[in-house]
Design an enzyme around this catalytic site. Structure first.
Site, PDB file in Angstrom:
ATOM      1  N   CYS A   2      -3.471 -27.282  -7.065  1.00 11.77           N
ATOM      2  CA  CYS A   2      -3.062 -27.418  -5.677  1.00 11.77           C
ATOM      3  C   CYS A   2      -4.252 -27.244  -4.723  1.00 11.77           C
ATOM      4  CB  CYS A   2      -2.033 -26.373  -5.320  1.00 11.77           C
ATOM      5  SG  CYS A   2      -0.676 -26.276  -6.473  1.00 11.77           S
ATOM      6  N   ARG A  27      -8.542 -32.591  -7.501  1.00 11.91           N
ATOM      7  CA  ARG A  27      -8.067 -31.410  -8.221  1.00 11.91           C
ATOM      8  C   ARG A  27      -6.801 -31.706  -9.019  1.00 11.91           C
ATOM      9  NH1 ARG A  27      -9.973 -26.641  -4.844  1.00 11.91           N
ATOM     10  NH2 ARG A  27      -8.210 -25.468  -5.581  1.00 11.91           N
ATOM     11  N   TRP A  74       0.437 -29.290  -7.352  1.00 13.46           N
ATOM     12  CA  TRP A  74       0.509 -29.589  -8.787  1.00 13.46           C
ATOM     13  C   TRP A  74       1.646 -28.736  -9.305  1.00 13.46           C
ATOM     14  CZ3 TRP A  74      -0.297 -26.943 -13.507  1.00 13.46           C
ATOM     15  CH2 TRP A  74      -0.494 -27.778 -14.616  1.00 13.46           C
ATOM     16  N   ASN A  98      -1.131 -21.823  -3.159  1.00 13.47           N
ATOM     17  CA  ASN A  98      -1.681 -22.139  -4.483  1.00 13.47           C
ATOM     18  C   ASN A  98      -1.462 -20.924  -5.357  1.00 13.47           C
ATOM     19  OD1 ASN A  98      -2.659 -24.430  -3.355  1.00 13.47           O
ATOM     20  ND2 ASN A  98      -4.829 -23.905  -3.558  1.00 13.47           N
ATOM     21  N   GLY A  99      -1.129 -21.144  -6.626  1.00 11.28           N
ATOM     22  CA  GLY A  99      -0.951 -20.022  -7.548  1.00 11.28           C
ATOM     23  C   GLY A  99       0.497 -19.876  -7.959  1.00 11.28           C
ATOM     24  N   GLU A 479     -14.550 -32.674 -28.479  1.00 13.41           N
ATOM     25  CA  GLU A 479     -14.720 -33.108 -27.086  1.00 13.41           C
ATOM     26  C   GLU A 479     -14.395 -34.602 -26.951  1.00 13.41           C
ATOM     27  OE1 GLU A 479     -14.861 -32.096 -24.251  1.00 13.41           O
ATOM     28  OE2 GLU A 479     -16.043 -33.424 -22.998  1.00 13.41           O
ATOM     29  N   LYS A 483     -11.545 -36.049 -24.524  1.00 12.41           N
ATOM     30  CA  LYS A 483     -11.810 -37.049 -23.469  1.00 12.41           C
ATOM     31  C   LYS A 483     -10.870 -38.230 -23.623  1.00 12.41           C
ATOM     32  CE  LYS A 483     -13.633 -35.315 -21.139  1.00 12.41           C
ATOM     33  NZ  LYS A 483     -14.318 -34.056 -21.081  1.00 12.41           N
ATOM     34  N   GLU A 486      -7.123 -37.339 -22.812  1.00 14.23           N
ATOM     35  CA  GLU A 486      -6.776 -37.011 -21.425  1.00 14.23           C
ATOM     36  C   GLU A 486      -6.850 -38.213 -20.479  1.00 14.23           C
ATOM     37  OE1 GLU A 486     -10.944 -34.622 -20.517  1.00 14.23           O
ATOM     38  OE2 GLU A 486      -9.138 -34.002 -19.491  1.00 14.23           O
ATOM     39  N   HIS A 502      -8.902 -31.807 -46.804  1.00 11.09           N
ATOM     40  CA  HIS A 502      -7.956 -30.703 -46.952  1.00 11.09           C
ATOM     41  C   HIS A 502      -6.663 -30.982 -46.189  1.00 11.09           C
ATOM     42  CE1 HIS A 502     -11.006 -28.479 -49.044  1.00 11.09           C
ATOM     43  NE2 HIS A 502     -11.856 -28.794 -48.076  1.00 11.09           N
ATOM     44  N   LYS A 602      -7.771 -30.421 -11.918  1.00  9.32           N
ATOM     45  CA  LYS A 602      -9.206 -30.194 -12.110  1.00  9.32           C
ATOM     46  C   LYS A 602      -9.515 -28.717 -12.322  1.00  9.32           C
ATOM     47  CE  LYS A 602     -13.538 -31.358 -12.237  1.00  9.32           C
ATOM     48  NZ  LYS A 602     -13.961 -31.871 -13.563  1.00  9.32           N
TER      49      LYS A 602
HETATM   50  C1  F6R Z   1     -11.517 -31.734 -19.823  1.00 10.18           C
HETATM   51  C2  F6R Z   1     -11.511 -30.776 -18.739  1.00 10.18           C
HETATM   52  C3  F6R Z   1     -10.840 -29.474 -18.949  1.00 10.18           C
HETATM   53  C4  F6R Z   1     -11.709 -28.331 -18.393  1.00 10.18           C
HETATM   54  C5  F6R Z   1     -10.954 -26.999 -18.484  1.00 10.18           C
HETATM   55  C6  F6R Z   1     -11.812 -25.825 -18.048  1.00 10.18           C
HETATM   56  O1  F6R Z   1     -12.196 -32.894 -19.469  1.00 10.18           O
HETATM   57  O2  F6R Z   1     -12.035 -31.018 -17.696  1.00 10.18           O
HETATM   58  O3  F6R Z   1     -10.541 -29.263 -20.293  1.00 10.18           O
HETATM   59  O4  F6R Z   1     -12.898 -28.291 -19.129  1.00 10.18           O
HETATM   60  O5  F6R Z   1      -9.811 -27.053 -17.688  1.00 10.18           O
HETATM   61  O6  F6R Z   1     -12.187 -25.952 -16.713  1.00 10.18           O
HETATM   62  P1  F6R Z   1     -13.386 -25.105 -16.126  1.00 10.18           P
HETATM   63  O7  F6R Z   1     -14.613 -25.555 -16.835  1.00 10.18           O
HETATM   64  O8  F6R Z   1     -13.400 -25.401 -14.664  1.00 10.18           O
HETATM   65  O9  F6R Z   1     -13.085 -23.658 -16.422  1.00 10.18           O
END
Ligand code: F6R
Length: 607
Positions: A2, A27, A74, A98-99, A479, A483, A486, A502, A602
């Site tokens: 948010c 975000r 959000w 927010n929260g 990773e 990527k 998501e 396994h 974000k």
């Molecule tokens: C994936 C992504 C998320 C963040 C995770 C941690 O592309 O962006 O998995 O890496 O939410 O966020 P931070 O680094 O801000 O703690």
């Protein structure tokens, strides 16, 4: 997650509030709304979905008023509908939040028993009613807020508007960030400095438990015990310019392309090239006393931590534990004297990581924070701040922050090794030389963008995709899979290549592309053996390796991606580029919302 913006302005504020929300879009959100005071009444417009829907509402029914608040939501409690969108309001009060208010059920029951009627399913609306109830009894907004804040459990950043005081906003923070912006005869509230960048650069960061009365002339800040406090006004340095997409179609692509420059920028703070030495921005931190390292992070930042575990153990011979932040506190981790917790976070605000930091501190650990936002809560609470200099990352999928985190962690591991007497001058010089090669190698990796784009269709039609790697390339496999899932919504998994037989090898058939990350180096042969086990079962392999690797093992693959030949130390940074570009081009081929993928936020400020 948010976003909040509030303005006490000289002119009508609705348009500028929406502009602020636009800057917070990155975000992640699923509804939005604005409230102002006009002709002695609170008015609001809200809409589900993208901001364009809110803008349509405002075009249809404009919102005059020089004081206002706005929000991108959000969804946590209650679906992303217009009714659940913020601001939540009564006749007297409107607020954005927010929260999460954890005790909202008990508060809602209490309020309902007193006859208050709720319009939404949100946790937030209880705060509007609690404050409103007191204001309706004739209590001043200031006293009402002071009475209500201690009743709220959980995490919040709030911006509150009062019908009876149209020239004032009240803000509060606990667990979720909130900043005050100082303008020319105007004052602002924002969930980060980015939202306020076109309005002002003069920013004060509220501390945990702070609350603030904002008027056109300035701000009066109080701590959690209601004592007036001063918080320094800093110049944020964030400009509107920084968050344009430049010539790129998406922020994500722009950020992938920025990596050579931002990694170089980051390394500059950690390498003394003239002396061939690594260094830390905080030179007097006692690294020699560290006996154990615990790394905690989420998502992509966690995978950076997984790579770093190899470096800390290999170079410094210090034992390393690593946990996903949301799990850390719940396994009763044993933390001994001489322990250092390293939190890794792009935003520096991720709720689980922050909670892990606080838990470790309460257990006597020293804290190092590798963060991209130097004014973030984690940055402020750490003993040792290790900033990445990636610049604002707008694409929800993290890219440049990851490679910058790797750069910092490699340099930090080398610093620790030196402090432990495990790195002599010659080895240090070698290491610095290899790290310094990273920006050019990243550049060379970007040159394969078009060939990756050309083979993306091989993956875009798949339902499931596997990524394999060994050693530090295993986290890269994780990773790569993250990527892809998501942003393209294709199911993907990363595995340690040797673990395939396994269990997961049962998944192999000719419809499951298998992406193998195998740079030349000590683990190449073994990775290729695992790859051949996949091929022997009809698996369709995409091999990512350097020229020698592709020559040696590329035959029989459905595609190969050739990377520059690099030292194993920087391979995780360089191999991040093809996995990012592959996910990007697959997502573009599928037509998904690359920069704001569905359901994602974000900065994840709820646990
Ligand atoms: C994936 C992504 C998320 C963040 C995770 C941690 O592309 O962006 O998995 O890496 O939410 O966020 P931070 O680094 O801000 O703690």
């Amino acid at each position: 997650m948010c976003g909040i913006i509030g303005i006490i302005g000289k002119d009508d504020v609705a348009e500028r509030l929406v502009e602020g929300l636009r800057r917070l879009e990155y975000r992640g959100y699923d509804s939005a709304g604005v409230a102002t005071i006009h002709d002695g009444a609170i008015e609001r417009r809200r809409a589900e979905g993208k901001l364009a829907n809110l803008v349509k509402e405002l075009d249809r029914d404009p919102l005059p008023g020089t004081t206002g608040i706005a929000h991108t939501r959000w969804a946590t409690h209650g679906a992303p509908t217009t009714n659940n969108a913020h601001p939540h309001a009564t006749k007297e009060v409107a607020l954005v939040h927010n929260g999460i208010i954890e005790n909202f059920k008990a508060l809602r029951e209490e309020l309902t028993a007193r006859g208050r009627v709720f319009d939404s399913e949100t946790d937030t609306e209880v705060v509007a009613h609690l404050v409103s109830e007191l204001v309706e009894q004739g209590i001043s907004p200031k006293d009402a807020v002071a009475q209500v804040l201690p009743r709220l459990h959980g995490a919040f950043a709030l911006a509150i508007l009062f019908r009876s005081s149209p020239d004032m906003l009240i803000g509060a923070r606990l667990g979720s960030p909130l900043v005050v912006g100082y303008g020319d005869g105007e004052t602002y509230l924002g969930s980060d400095a980015l939202a306020l960048a076109p309005l002002t650069q003069r920013i004060a960061y509220l501390e945990e438990g702070d609350w603030v009365i904002v008027t056109a002339g300035g701000a009066e800040i109080f701590d959690r015990d209601n004592n007036p406090v001063e918080r320094p006004i800093t110049i944020s340095g964030v400009t509107g310019e920084l968050i344009s997409k430049g010539n790129h179609r998406h922020y994500m692509l722009k950020e992938i392309y920025e990596q050579p420059v931002v990694v170089a920028q980051t390394l500059r703070s950690y390498l003394r090239r003239m002396e061939d030495q690594v260094s830390l921005p905080v030179p007097d931190f006692d690294l020699g006393a560290i006996r154990r390292v615990t790394i905690v992070a989420c998502g992509t930042s966690y995978y950076a931590g997984m790579v770093a575990k190899y470096w800390f153990e290999q170079f410094a011979r210090v034992p390393v534990d690593i946990d996903v932040a949301s799990e850390f506190r719940y396994r009763a981790p044993v933390m001994e004297d001489g322990g250092l917790m390293i939190v890794i976070s792009q935003s520096g605000e991720t709720a689980d990581t922050l909670a892990a930091l606080r838990h470790a501190r309460s257990e006597g650990q020293k804290i190092a924070a590798v963060v991209n936002v130097p004014t973030s809560t984690m940055a402020r609470e750490a003993d040792l701040l290790l900033p990445t200099h990636a610049g604002p990352e707008i694409g929800v999928a993290s890219t440049k922050a990851f490679t910058c985190q790797l750069a910092v962690l490699a340099a930090f591991a080398a610093n620790l090794a030196r402090a432990k007497g495990r790195l002599d001058g010659k080895a240090e010089k070698e290491l610095v030389r290899h790290l310094a090669e990273a920006p050019a190698a990243l550049n060379a990796a970007l040159a394969y963008d078009e060939s990756i784009e050309a083979m993306a269709h091989l993956v875009a039609g798949a339902r499931d995709v596997l990524y394999l790697g060994r050693g530090p390339d295993y986290p890269l496999a994780l990773e790569g899979a993250l990527k892809l899932k998501e942003i393209s919504y294709i199911h993907a998994e990363g595995y340690a290549a040797g673990e395939m037989k396994h269990g997961p090898i049962a998944l192999i058939d000719d419809k499951v592309p298998v992406i193998v990350l195998a740079p030349s180096g000590p683990l190449f042969e073994k990775t290729v053996s695992n790859m051949q086990e996949v091929q022997a079962r009809g698996g369709k392999v995409v091999l990512i390796s350097d020229y020698d690797g592709v020559q040696a093992a590329g035959e029989g693959c459905i595609a190969t991606i050739t990377m520059p030949k690099v030292h194993p130390l920087i391979a995780p940074m360089v191999y991040a580029v093809p996995v990012q570009l592959l996910a990007y081009h697959v997502a573009v081929a599928k037509g998904t919302d690359v920069d704001q993928p569905r359901n994602l936020a974000k900065s994840v400020t709820v646990e």
